[in-house]
Design a protein around this motif. Sequence first.
Motif, PDB file in Angstrom:
ATOM      1  N   ASN A  97      50.185  46.536  43.803  1.00 25.46           N
ATOM      2  CA  ASN A  97      50.696  45.179  44.062  1.00 25.46           C
ATOM      3  C   ASN A  97      50.626  44.840  45.553  1.00 25.46           C
ATOM      4  OD1 ASN A  97      53.519  45.309  45.418  1.00 25.46           O
ATOM      5  ND2 ASN A  97      53.562  46.912  43.851  1.00 25.46           N
ATOM      6  N   PRO A  98      50.444  43.564  45.876  1.00 25.09           N
ATOM      7  CA  PRO A  98      50.176  43.191  47.269  1.00 25.09           C
ATOM      8  C   PRO A  98      51.304  43.509  48.258  1.00 25.09           C
ATOM      9  CG  PRO A  98      50.338  41.235  45.842  1.00 25.09           C
ATOM     10  CD  PRO A  98      50.306  42.430  44.948  1.00 25.09           C
ATOM     11  N   LEU A  99      52.549  43.527  47.813  1.00 28.92           N
ATOM     12  CA  LEU A  99      53.631  43.872  48.750  1.00 28.92           C
ATOM     13  C   LEU A  99      53.461  45.301  49.231  1.00 28.92           C
ATOM     14  CD1 LEU A  99      57.096  42.609  47.497  1.00 28.92           C
ATOM     15  CD2 LEU A  99      55.428  41.537  49.012  1.00 28.92           C
ATOM     16  N   ALA A 100      53.307  46.197  48.259  1.00 27.83           N
ATOM     17  CA  ALA A 100      53.203  47.620  48.584  1.00 27.83           C
ATOM     18  C   ALA A 100      51.921  47.899  49.362  1.00 27.83           C
ATOM     19  CB  ALA A 100      53.256  48.440  47.300  1.00 27.83           C
ATOM     20  N   MET A 101      50.825  47.288  48.942  1.00 30.82           N
ATOM     21  CA  MET A 101      49.545  47.535  49.622  1.00 30.82           C
ATOM     22  C   MET A 101      49.598  47.067  51.083  1.00 30.82           C
ATOM     23  SD  MET A 101      47.580  48.991  47.326  1.00 30.82           S
ATOM     24  CE  MET A 101      49.122  49.807  46.906  1.00 30.82           C
ATOM     25  N   ASN A 102      50.241  45.924  51.318  1.00 30.36           N
ATOM     26  CA  ASN A 102      50.319  45.419  52.687  1.00 30.36           C
ATOM     27  C   ASN A 102      51.235  46.259  53.558  1.00 30.36           C
ATOM     28  OD1 ASN A 102      48.703  42.885  53.349  1.00 30.36           O
ATOM     29  ND2 ASN A 102      49.455  42.436  51.286  1.00 30.36           N
ATOM     30  N   ALA A 103      52.345  46.744  52.978  1.00 39.48           N
ATOM     31  CA  ALA A 103      53.238  47.619  53.747  1.00 39.48           C
ATOM     32  C   ALA A 103      52.507  48.909  54.104  1.00 39.48           C
ATOM     33  CB  ALA A 103      54.502  47.934  52.944  1.00 39.48           C
ATOM     34  N   GLY A 104      51.755  49.447  53.134  1.00 41.95           N
ATOM     35  CA  GLY A 104      50.999  50.684  53.372  1.00 41.95           C
ATOM     36  C   GLY A 104      49.928  50.475  54.427  1.00 41.95           C
ATOM     37  N   MET A 105      49.205  49.382  54.286  1.00 40.86           N
ATOM     38  CA  MET A 105      48.120  49.086  55.216  1.00 40.86           C
ATOM     39  C   MET A 105      48.644  48.952  56.651  1.00 40.86           C
ATOM     40  SD  MET A 105      44.934  48.650  54.940  1.00 40.86           S
ATOM     41  CE  MET A 105      43.607  48.061  55.917  1.00 40.86           C
ATOM     42  N   ALA A 106      49.726  48.226  56.825  1.00 40.31           N
ATOM     43  CA  ALA A 106      50.282  48.041  58.175  1.00 40.31           C
ATOM     44  C   ALA A 106      50.705  49.382  58.762  1.00 40.31           C
ATOM     45  CB  ALA A 106      51.470  47.078  58.119  1.00 40.31           C
ATOM     46  N   THR A 107      51.268  50.249  57.933  1.00 37.82           N
ATOM     47  CA  THR A 107      51.717  51.560  58.413  1.00 37.82           C
ATOM     48  C   THR A 107      50.524  52.433  58.793  1.00 37.82           C
ATOM     49  OG1 THR A 107      53.709  51.391  57.071  1.00 37.82           O
ATOM     50  CG2 THR A 107      53.100  53.597  57.809  1.00 37.82           C
ATOM     51  N   SER A 117      53.241  40.035  42.741  1.00 35.13           N
ATOM     52  CA  SER A 117      52.346  40.859  41.937  1.00 35.13           C
ATOM     53  C   SER A 117      51.648  39.957  40.934  1.00 35.13           C
ATOM     54  CB  SER A 117      53.156  41.936  41.200  1.00 35.13           C
ATOM     55  OG  SER A 117      52.308  42.703  40.384  1.00 35.13           O
ATOM     56  N   TYR A 118      50.384  40.222  40.667  1.00 38.57           N
ATOM     57  CA  TYR A 118      49.641  39.384  39.699  1.00 38.57           C
ATOM     58  C   TYR A 118      49.167  40.178  38.483  1.00 38.57           C
ATOM     59  CZ  TYR A 118      49.128  37.352  44.392  1.00 38.57           C
ATOM     60  OH  TYR A 118      49.350  36.928  45.663  1.00 38.57           O
ATOM     61  N   GLY A 119      49.010  41.480  38.636  1.00 40.52           N
ATOM     62  CA  GLY A 119      48.389  42.251  37.563  1.00 40.52           C
ATOM     63  C   GLY A 119      46.930  41.877  37.401  1.00 40.52           C
ATOM     64  N   ILE A 120      46.346  41.352  38.456  1.00 41.62           N
ATOM     65  CA  ILE A 120      44.943  40.932  38.522  1.00 41.62           C
ATOM     66  C   ILE A 120      44.463  41.404  39.899  1.00 41.62           C
ATOM     67  CG2 ILE A 120      43.379  38.929  38.383  1.00 41.62           C
ATOM     68  CD1 ILE A 120      45.617  37.376  36.975  1.00 41.62           C
ATOM     69  N   PRO A 121      43.217  41.877  40.020  1.00 44.32           N
ATOM     70  CA  PRO A 121      42.810  42.485  41.293  1.00 44.32           C
ATOM     71  C   PRO A 121      42.959  41.590  42.534  1.00 44.32           C
ATOM     72  CG  PRO A 121      41.241  43.064  39.595  1.00 44.32           C
ATOM     73  CD  PRO A 121      42.188  42.049  38.981  1.00 44.32           C
ATOM     74  N   THR A 122      43.177  42.245  43.673  1.00 49.07           N
ATOM     75  CA  THR A 122      43.299  41.563  44.966  1.00 49.07           C
ATOM     76  C   THR A 122      42.449  42.307  45.996  1.00 49.07           C
ATOM     77  OG1 THR A 122      45.201  42.944  45.508  1.00 49.07           O
ATOM     78  CG2 THR A 122      45.683  40.798  44.549  1.00 49.07           C
ATOM     79  N   SER A 123      42.094  41.640  47.077  1.00 52.15           N
ATOM     80  CA  SER A 123      41.215  42.280  48.048  1.00 52.15           C
ATOM     81  C   SER A 123      41.943  43.341  48.882  1.00 52.15           C
ATOM     82  CB  SER A 123      40.571  41.237  48.971  1.00 52.15           C
ATOM     83  OG  SER A 123      41.582  40.599  49.723  1.00 52.15           O
ATOM     84  N   ILE A 124      43.264  43.204  49.037  1.00 54.04           N
ATOM     85  CA  ILE A 124      43.996  44.203  49.826  1.00 54.04           C
ATOM     86  C   ILE A 124      43.910  45.596  49.170  1.00 54.04           C
ATOM     87  CG2 ILE A 124      46.221  43.549  48.780  1.00 54.04           C
ATOM     88  CD1 ILE A 124      45.862  44.815  52.372  1.00 54.04           C
ATOM     89  N   GLU A 125      43.732  45.637  47.847  1.00 53.93           N
ATOM     90  CA  GLU A 125      43.568  46.934  47.167  1.00 53.93           C
ATOM     91  C   GLU A 125      42.295  47.636  47.634  1.00 53.93           C
ATOM     92  OE1 GLU A 125      44.741  46.630  42.725  1.00 53.93           O
ATOM     93  OE2 GLU A 125      44.542  44.566  43.454  1.00 53.93           O
ATOM     94  N   ILE A 126      41.238  46.842  47.831  1.00 52.56           N
ATOM     95  CA  ILE A 126      39.977  47.427  48.318  1.00 52.56           C
ATOM     96  C   ILE A 126      40.167  47.906  49.752  1.00 52.56           C
ATOM     97  CG2 ILE A 126      37.493  47.054  48.659  1.00 52.56           C
ATOM     98  CD1 ILE A 126      37.806  44.464  46.992  1.00 52.56           C
TER      99      ILE A 126
END
Length: 435
Positions: free
Chosen positions: A303-313, A86-95
């Motif tokens: 956060n990127p962990l959660a976003m990536n798990a969600g995206m894959a699902t 987690s960075y607390g700064i935006p990431t592209s996976i959020e978009i």
Amino acid sequence: MTWSNSAKLYEEACRWIPGGVNSPVRSGRAVGMHPIFIREASGCRITDEDGNQYIDYVASWGPLIAGHAHPAVVEAVRKAVMKGTSYGIPTSIEIELARKVAEMVPSIQLVRMVNSGTEATMSALRLARAYTGRRKIVKFNGCYHGHADSLLVQAGSGLATFGIPGSPGVPEEIVRHTHSMPYNDLDQVEGFMRAHGEEVAAVIVEPVAANMGVVLPKPGFLQGLRTVCDECGALLIFDEVITGFRLAQGGAQELLGVTPDLTCLGKIIGGGLPVGAYGGRAEIMEKMAPAGDVYQAGTLSGNPLAMNAGMATLELLQNVDVYSILDEKTAYLAKGLSEAAALAGVPLQTNRIGSLACGFFAIEPVTDFSSAMKADTQAYAVFFREMLKRGVYLAPSQFEAYFLGLAHEKADMDHTVNAAMEAFRCVRDMTMSSG
Ligand SMILES: *Cc1c(COP(=O)(O)O)cnc(C)c1O
């Protein structure tokens, strides 16, 4: 089958954790036993600390629609974790995930990620109140919308399981603005809205109720809520924390053809990691800070962990035929359970829609919270324990759903139905001996 390791762990857990569990629904109290402790899981199978294996129909209460440790989800999380959690700064996976959600649920133009369903509904309510400048909220008896103060009124499974009407610690001044009505009773909502409609910020509903067991909306109920909200200028909020991505790509709103103003999501959207989200029309969502002045924030949100798990699902759920396959599987199981109950002479009301099913030990159809409450919870407790012994893990409460997923196969359902034939006979013998 023995559970001695789980029993020991439970004893130890109770020394450090209130009631030994981090969420009350995990307790075995309602089914007359201690919780079992899980060591690992794969597909539709979970293994406990005594080495017993079960076919799992809880799926972490819905998120694991792809099955436990699905390779695509594991790989997405593994790749992400190597790059920092987690960075607390935006990431592209959020978009990417926001775009994916908007693509799958067309009523959502803008979406805000949070860390749980509770946060999603709590924030959606705040937004609805700010947007309308009104205070009152209408909800339905037996619908659960997380544990925020304003929503912890007549709130379904967890409370129902333990017979708690609301909760101490929730100030009367707060719940005074929450009006809870019988599910499926449109007349009562219309009457209330005629008298108080101009004070109502939002009507919040589970479009298919899945926290008092599974209760389907009667034809016209959701459409009627849509109409009455439009007439009064109140927002219609669908809490699709369970139904979102489960009943269709676009959730219950797609399947049932009624469009809310705001949608709350959770569970599946995180693919087994902690995620919630709320979204809707841009004009409403733009009230949220920093676009607007309604405050809501989260250190680990998006956060990127959660976003990536969600995206894959969610990607797995975009494969063709996923929902018709889930529907067929669950229909097969529900039919098998119904027939097994009938054969044993045990009254069972089977409610089902898509991959959500529930068997109520009740004589009359279950259409709302009060009819759900007539279910025989002692019978359910016997059923739960007999199923557990036969390698099938159901929710440890009558007032929960069976959550089916991509990993359940025909052989698993056949095993379940065979186990149920024996378990229903035990229920019948218990009922007869207790008169
Ligand atoms: C589970 C659930 C919630 C709460 O979500 P949490 O992530 O447990 O906070 C809210 N609404 C519905 C319909 C749910 O089933």
